[in-house]
Design an enzyme around this catalytic site. Structure first.
Site, PDB file in Angstrom:
ATOM      1  N   HIS A 204       0.838  -1.200   0.000  1.00  0.00           N
ATOM      2  CA  HIS A 204       0.000   0.000   0.000  1.00  0.00           C
ATOM      3  C   HIS A 204       0.874   1.250   0.000  1.00  0.00           C
ATOM      4  CE1 HIS A 204      -3.374   2.540   0.377  1.00  0.00           C
ATOM      5  NE2 HIS A 204      -4.115   1.809   1.175  1.00  0.00           N
TER       6      HIS A 204
ATOM      7  N   ASP B 101     -10.338  -9.115 -21.683  1.00  0.00           N
ATOM      8  CA  ASP B 101     -10.489 -10.489 -22.155  1.00  0.00           C
ATOM      9  C   ASP B 101      -9.130 -11.120 -22.431  1.00  0.00           C
ATOM     10  OD1 ASP B 101     -11.364 -12.878 -23.050  1.00  0.00           O
ATOM     11  OD2 ASP B 101     -12.327 -12.135 -24.861  1.00  0.00           O
TER      12      ASP B 101
END
Length: 449
Positions: A169, A396
């Protein structure tokens, strides 16, 4: 509103292969990089672990070896994202983070297989402890420092996969993590480069260089909530401390949200009304001591107000924390409209230049003092909203869009609440609470009806 209890009645076994260190496919610089003031916030220094679930590919798709596909895509991604292949250190003297990048470094990558189908596990809607088998384990580094990124891909017997990341983070906020993950899947889909090229430029968000759109108005800066004061008078719960914690995801429908908004006059966002309802419900379920302080914190993005604008592709932390402190008794007895008003005011203040600059100074002071405020007793609620990160956008690479996204919140960080996207509208609310409290919390949440 329904819930997804993250507990497993049918344990499964994941077999991991040996860790492979994936290096950039082209030469990258040998350099030490400094981070922004926001990145250096010690409260952010954690590895955020997230699992993305993909159903088996359709019969006309030919994905022979998804692990090799992603290993190759990662190698290509690290050409532009080479800082994620470095080693992260925090200095013992100034307590600042430093990222050391070298061509010999890389990202730990784990191939794994599971002995069952994803459908038999309800696509991980009902899991808890077993999920940690699907994320890369922290790899100790004898030379010091640690990897800011690790990946694991797990292949199920049905042909479906989970792709799990453990990402610092300190290097990426939610938008940055989403940007990297999209780049990874785009490269896996056959693109030669990501649609967004990453930009480091961490100097833009330091106390010396930060500039905000608009003039600085005269007058006193908006007051930040004093965490030290909040910690000294924090509310207590009869249910904490405890190690008997459970994590659940509650499905809040668009109808639920409409009913909540009807309770408040004037314009209110889904984030504001649901944040107020969850915070108050937690307070009531935990039976917090009425004279103690309960603290609400929420991440507010500042990408749009920085001047000059942050470059497209900036993937560091670019948010401030909007905080509200209330006596638990006041929170428990307040109408939802009052709590919403306080959250609105905190959001508005967080976007003022003086507030942002003061938060920068506060982080600098925290670094010098090297202090920490312990949470975990239920009095704090730290909200992060993942709904606008594009995590359900379909790239995709042979598997279509992800069916499920699961952030793994460690049980020692139960204060964190995450709003997740829901494909059919509404919000998925992830919370961690003591086991005896969870049913009570859900009853308070359902009271919206």
């Amino acid at each position: 509103m329904g819930s997804q209890g993250m507990s497993s009645s049918s344990p499964f076994v994941v077999k991991r292969s040996q860790v492979v260190i994936v290096k950039p496919s082209k030469a990258t610089p040998e350099v030490s990089l400094s981070l922004s003031t926001f990145d250096n916030d010690p409260y952010l220094e954690t590895l955020a672990k997230t699992i993305y679930v993909y159903a088996p590919p359709s019969p006309n798709e030919n994905v022979h070896d998804p692990a090799s596909l992603f290993q190759q895509a990662l190698s290509h991604a690290l050409v532009d994202y080479y800082p994620l292949a470095g080693k992260l250190h925090r200095g013992s003297d100034d307590h600042r983070l430093e990222l050391r990048c070298s061509p010999v470094e890389g990202v730990p990558f784990v191939r794994a297989t599971a002995d069952c189908t994803l459908s038999s596990l309800n696509y991980l809607e009902d899991m808890d402890a077993d999920l940690y088998q699907l994320v890369p384990s922290d790899v100790a580094e004898p030379t010091g420092g640690y990897n800011p990124l690790a990946l694991q891909i797990t292949l199920f017997t049905c042909g479906g996969i989970t792709l799990a990341t453990a990402l610092s983070h300190s290097l990426c906020d939610g938008f940055g993590a989403s940007q990297f993950f999209k780049a990874l899947t785009e490269l896996a889909a056959g693109k030669t480069q990501p649609s967004i090229i990453p930009v480091w430029d961490r100097h833009c968000l330091t106390s010396n260089n930060l500039s905000i759109n608009g003039q600085v108005e005269d007058g006193q800066a908006p007051k930040l909530v004093d965490f030290g004061e909040a910690c000294s008078s924090v509310a207590t719960s009869p249910y904490t401390p405890t190690n008997d914690m459970v994590c659940e995801i509650l499905n809040v429908t668009p109808e639920d949200i409409s009913q909540l908004k009807e309770k408040v006059a004037g314009e209110v966002t889904t984030l504001e009304i649901l944040a107020a309802h969850v915070w108050r419900s937690r307070c009531r379920a935990l039976k917090l001591s009425p004279d103690g302080t309960s603290l609400f914190g929420m991440a507010v993005g500042i990408r749009r107000i920085v001047d000059p604008p942050l470059p497209e592709g900036y993937y560091g932390n670019a948010f401030v924390k909007a905080n509200v402190a209330m006596k638990a008794g006041e929170l428990n007895n307040s109408p939802l409209s009052h709590v919403v008003t306080l959250i609105k005011e905190a959001k508005r203040a967080a976007l003022e230049k003086k507030y942002v600059l003061e938060q920068l100074r506060k982080i600098e002071r925290t670094l010098k003092m090297n202090v920490a405020c312990e949470g975990g007793n239920g009095a704090f609620m730290l909200l992060t909203d993942w709904r606008q990160l594009g995590l359900l956008d379909e790239v995709d690479f042979g598997y279509g869009g992800s069916l499920n996204i699961i952030p793994l919140v460690p049980k020692y960080l139960p204060d964190i609440c995450i709003f997740l996207p829901r494909k059919h509208g509404g919000v998925r609310v992830l919370v961690t609470l003591p086991k005896p409290v969870m049913d009570n919390f859900k009853e308070h949440m359902i009271s919206m009806k």
